[in-house]
Design a protein around this motif. Structure first.
Motif, short mmCIF file in Angstrom:
data_model
loop_
_atom_site.label_atom_id
_atom_site.label_comp_id
_atom_site.label_asym_id
_atom_site.label_seq_id
_atom_site.Cartn_x
_atom_site.Cartn_y
_atom_site.Cartn_z
N SER A 657 -0.33 -25.07 -33.05
CA SER A 657 -1.78 -25.12 -33.27
C SER A 657 -2.14 -26.16 -34.32
O SER A 657 -3.06 -26.97 -34.11
N VAL A 658 -1.41 -26.18 -35.43
CA VAL A 658 -1.70 -27.15 -36.48
C VAL A 658 -1.41 -28.57 -35.99
O VAL A 658 -2.17 -29.50 -36.24
N GLY A 659 -0.32 -28.73 -35.24
CA GLY A 659 0.02 -30.05 -34.71
C GLY A 659 -1.07 -30.59 -33.80
O GLY A 659 -1.45 -31.77 -33.90
N GLU A 660 -1.58 -29.74 -32.91
CA GLU A 660 -2.64 -30.17 -32.00
C GLU A 660 -3.92 -30.49 -32.76
O GLU A 660 -4.61 -31.48 -32.45
N GLN A 661 -4.26 -29.67 -33.74
CA GLN A 661 -5.47 -29.94 -34.52
C GLN A 661 -5.37 -31.27 -35.26
O GLN A 661 -6.34 -32.05 -35.30
N LEU A 662 -4.23 -31.53 -35.85
CA LEU A 662 -4.06 -32.79 -36.58
C LEU A 662 -4.09 -33.99 -35.64
O LEU A 662 -4.64 -35.05 -35.97
N THR A 663 -3.51 -33.82 -34.44
CA THR A 663 -3.55 -34.91 -33.45
C THR A 663 -4.98 -35.20 -33.03
O THR A 663 -5.40 -36.37 -32.98
N HIS A 664 -5.73 -34.16 -32.71
CA HIS A 664 -7.13 -34.36 -32.31
C HIS A 664 -7.96 -34.94 -33.45
O HIS A 664 -8.87 -35.76 -33.23
N LEU A 665 -7.64 -34.55 -34.68
CA LEU A 665 -8.38 -35.06 -35.83
C LEU A 665 -8.12 -36.55 -36.00
O LEU A 665 -9.04 -37.34 -36.27
N SER A 666 -6.85 -36.97 -35.84
CA SER A 666 -6.52 -38.39 -35.94
C SER A 666 -7.23 -39.20 -34.86
O SER A 666 -7.77 -40.28 -35.11
#
Length: 687
Positions: A657-666
């Protein structure tokens, strides 16, 4: 009132190009460095590519007016795009390089490390080499009727870079024969392939000092191959790759194998990669990038020395080969064997939760298979605090020129020093203050007692030294380098051959003739038959970070394991003051040491019980990232000039979940042309 005109929702292409009759829309992943553009876009499939435009092939498409590489992910019937689609310009190769298994592994790795799939595939799939591909496909067509691939010529197998073709090639070949010849005849099989076990194993020197990881791996590989499955074997660098190749050459009962390494030419690497993809080899060995290598019927992944820093890729999204192996084992349901001389925190946690099975030697086996270890005895030896104490001199002389009462055998002697140079770290001879740069306060280095003196951090250079505290011009060594050590040894042991290893000159292996080998940490050559003695000088201090003691233990064990067992007269003199390092090396029990360390980390919530993310950028941008991802808890923040570096932690259960959120944020910040924040997940040196 006029009726509205009907809307044509059918798929069409720019220029009215005839399209494929079935599934005319291709979803193409663009290989683009910009985060919000490194995603799939819809393209029309021309009729001429109807048969060759298969999911997984490389294609060339026009994007923003330029031709770009991409991978065809899927073909579908319709598109949500309004208007005509751009067409696929070219099928780069008919070979399906992005297999479904590799696609799932790439997506999982991108989520794990908050990166883009394009970045992962750039690391996973080597650049195409047309001539090599043509030769492999031609050979594949000619051998399509063969059920068993023939063994590859030895010269092709050993093409792992210039290091394997140097003057020590004959010694490496003898080393491979010795490994296979010394393996116990009654070697049991603790790795039944049918069960796909997941095993963690630590090594002692045993009958093959420094190389028992190969004999353990060969046992597991043979069981897997006997069950009709394939093997992937990872090593940290070219030296291990060279000796492993030599051992596989000597093991005549094993099938053909491929080598994947960054030291290879593009043609060699692409050839080896295609051999695995097409099932022409059942064993693939290589360095960190080989963790993604396509292998048919993969049954076992072997990873040697998983804590080695070479496994951490320095290209986005900065994956660690150990974690890629763990993801791949889960996705493809394969066996795992982590074999090493030490024990990493990540592997020990998996052992303690039962995900990996412990298979390390027991206490009696460790003691019998390890050398005798001596540490300085300040109470009994008045010279114990000297850099090379009298006891260390005695052990070296006994191995190089044994007398009638010496019990240890004749053979090479390893002298391990922390650094190269003359005085890599020195202090004022009067007040003992560490010599520091007058400009930036970093530690100074020198090549001799009289200079010149230089700072590696800012480039400061001076022919003279003046202590900032007492103004003395005299210096003394805190940690002597390889050059000063060789000078001392040459004076004390005239007539003895001295071989230096470090920097750009690191021999892979040496023979068993008596000599001194002075090596910097991590540059210790393998010795045929093992070293008779090792003297590990100075106290290692890898740096002010959480895993510094772990690294010190690892470096010492990697050297000590090269020495013959005590039953063959092997001895080690350990110059460390750190009690943890002393206890671990003396007992050769890194598992117990790491288990004790994990208790404190569990209570404090430190890795590996939580994951960490390092954010580098402007302070306001870091704050916006931390605010957008509520699972992140900031631990520390440092100023680094115009940028800041923050380290935050989050629960392992929230990893994807954190990985996906950080990817979308970038991607979102990229689309809005906002400054990027560099994201690195689970970098060992972040804390």
């Amino acid at each position: 009132m006029d009726e509205p005109l009907p809307i044509d929702t059918g798929t069409s292409a720019i220029g009215q190009v005839p399209l494929a009759p079935e599934d005319p829309v291709a979803q193409v992943l663009i290989d683009h460095p910009v985060p919000h553009l490194a995603r799939a876009f819809d393209y029309a499939v021309p009729e001429k590519f109807a048969a060759t435009a298969r999911p997984g092939v490389r294609v060339r498409v026009k994007f923003a007016g330029k031709l770009r590489d991409g991978f065809l992910l899927e073909r579908v019937e319709e598109t949500e795009h309004i208007g005509p689609l751009a067409t696929i310009e070219r099928i780069t190769s008919p070979v399906v390089v992005l297999t479904p298994e590799l696609l799932r592994l790439g997506e999982a790795t991108a989520r794990r490390y908050a990166g883009t799939l394009s970045d992962v595939l750039r690391l996973a799939i080597p650049p195409r080499h047309a001539r090599a591909e043509k030769a492999v496909l031609k050979a594949e067509k000619a051998a399509s009727q063969d059920s068993v691939p023939s063994r590859r010529p030895k010269a092709d197998v050993n093409a792992v870079g210039d290091s394997a073709a140097d003057d020590s090639a004959d010694t490496i070949e003898r080393l491979g024969d010795w490994i296979v010849g010394q393996a116990p005849a009654d070697e049991s099989d603790p790795f039944p392939a049918a069960e796909h076990p997941r095993v963690a194993l630590t090594c002692v020197p045993g009958s093959t000092p420094g190389l028992s990881w190969i004999t353990a791996g060969l046992t597991a590989a043979r069981a897997t191959l006997a069950a009709g499955e394939s093997v992937l074997w990872l090593v940290p660098d070219h030296r291990e790759l060279a000796v492993l190749s030599a051992a596989l050459d000597a093991s005549t009962d094993l099938p053909a194998y491929s080598v994947l390494s960054a030291d290879q030419s593009p043609e060699q690497r692409w050839t080896a990669w295609l051999h695995g993809l097409l099932g022409r080899t059942r064993v693939t060995i290589g360095t960190r990038a080989a963790a993604f290598a396509p292998i048919r019927g993969l049954g076992l992944i072997i990873c040697f020395d998983d804590s080695n820093s070479n496994y951490l890729d320095q290209h986005a999204p900065y994956p660690h080969a150990r974690e890629v192996c763990l993801l791949r084992s889960t996705i493809e349901s394969t066996g795992l064997l982590f074999v090493s001389t030490d024990r990493s925190a990540e592997i020990q946690r998996l052992v303690e939760i039962g995900w990996l099975r412990e298979s390390s030697p027991t206490g009696p086996d460790r003691r019998e298979g390890a050398p005798r270890v001596f540490v300085p005895d300040e109470e009994r030896d008045p010279f114990a605090r000297q850099r090379i104490p009298s006891r260390a001199w005695q052990l070296m002389r006994a191995a190089l020129r044994p007398g009638p009462k010496d019990t240890n055998a004749l053979g090479p002697v390893l002298v391990q020093v922390p650094r190269s140079g003359y005085y890599p770290v020195f202090a004022c001879a009067r007040c003992q203050e560490v010599a520091r740069c007058p400009r930036c306060s970093a530690t100074l280095t020198t090549q001799s007692e009289v200079g010149p003196f230089a700072c590696r951090a800012c480039g400061y250079h001076s022919d003279s030294f003046s202590c900032g505290r007492c103004r003395s011009n005299q210096v003394r060594s805190i940690v002597r380098g390889r050059g000063r050590t060789v000078e001392e040894l040459r004076r004390a042991l005239p007539g003895i051959e001295i071989l230096e290893s470090g920097g750009d000159d690191i021999p892979v292996a040496i023979d068993d003739s008596p000599r001194l080998v002075v090596a910097t940490t991590g540059a210790e050559p393998y010795a045929l038959g093992g070293y008779a003695c090792a003297v590990l000088l100075d106290s290692l201090w890898p740096g002010p970070w959480m895993r510094s003691t772990d690294e010190g233990v690892s470096r010492r064990l990697r050297a000590a394991v090269l020495v013959r067992p005590r039953t063959a007269g092997g001895v080690v003199y350990l110059g460390d003051d750190d009690e943890t390092i002393r206890t671990t090396v003396t007992t050769f029990d890194p598992v117990t040491t790491m288990s004790r360390s994990l208790r404190d980390r569990r209570e404090l919530g430190f890795p590996p019980y939580r994951r960490i993310v390092e954010l580098t950028g402007a302070g306001a941008d870091i704050d916006s990232v931390l605010t957008a991802v509520p699972e992140l808890s900031e631990l520390i923040r440092d100023d680094d000039g115009d940028d800041q570096k923050a380290v935050a932690a989050y629960p392992i259960s929230a990893g994807d979940s954190v990985g996906e959120q950080l990817t979308h944020l970038s991607a979102s910040r990229s689309a809005k042309k906002l400054p990027q924040v560099r994201i690195r997940i689970d970098d060992p040196q972040s804390l």
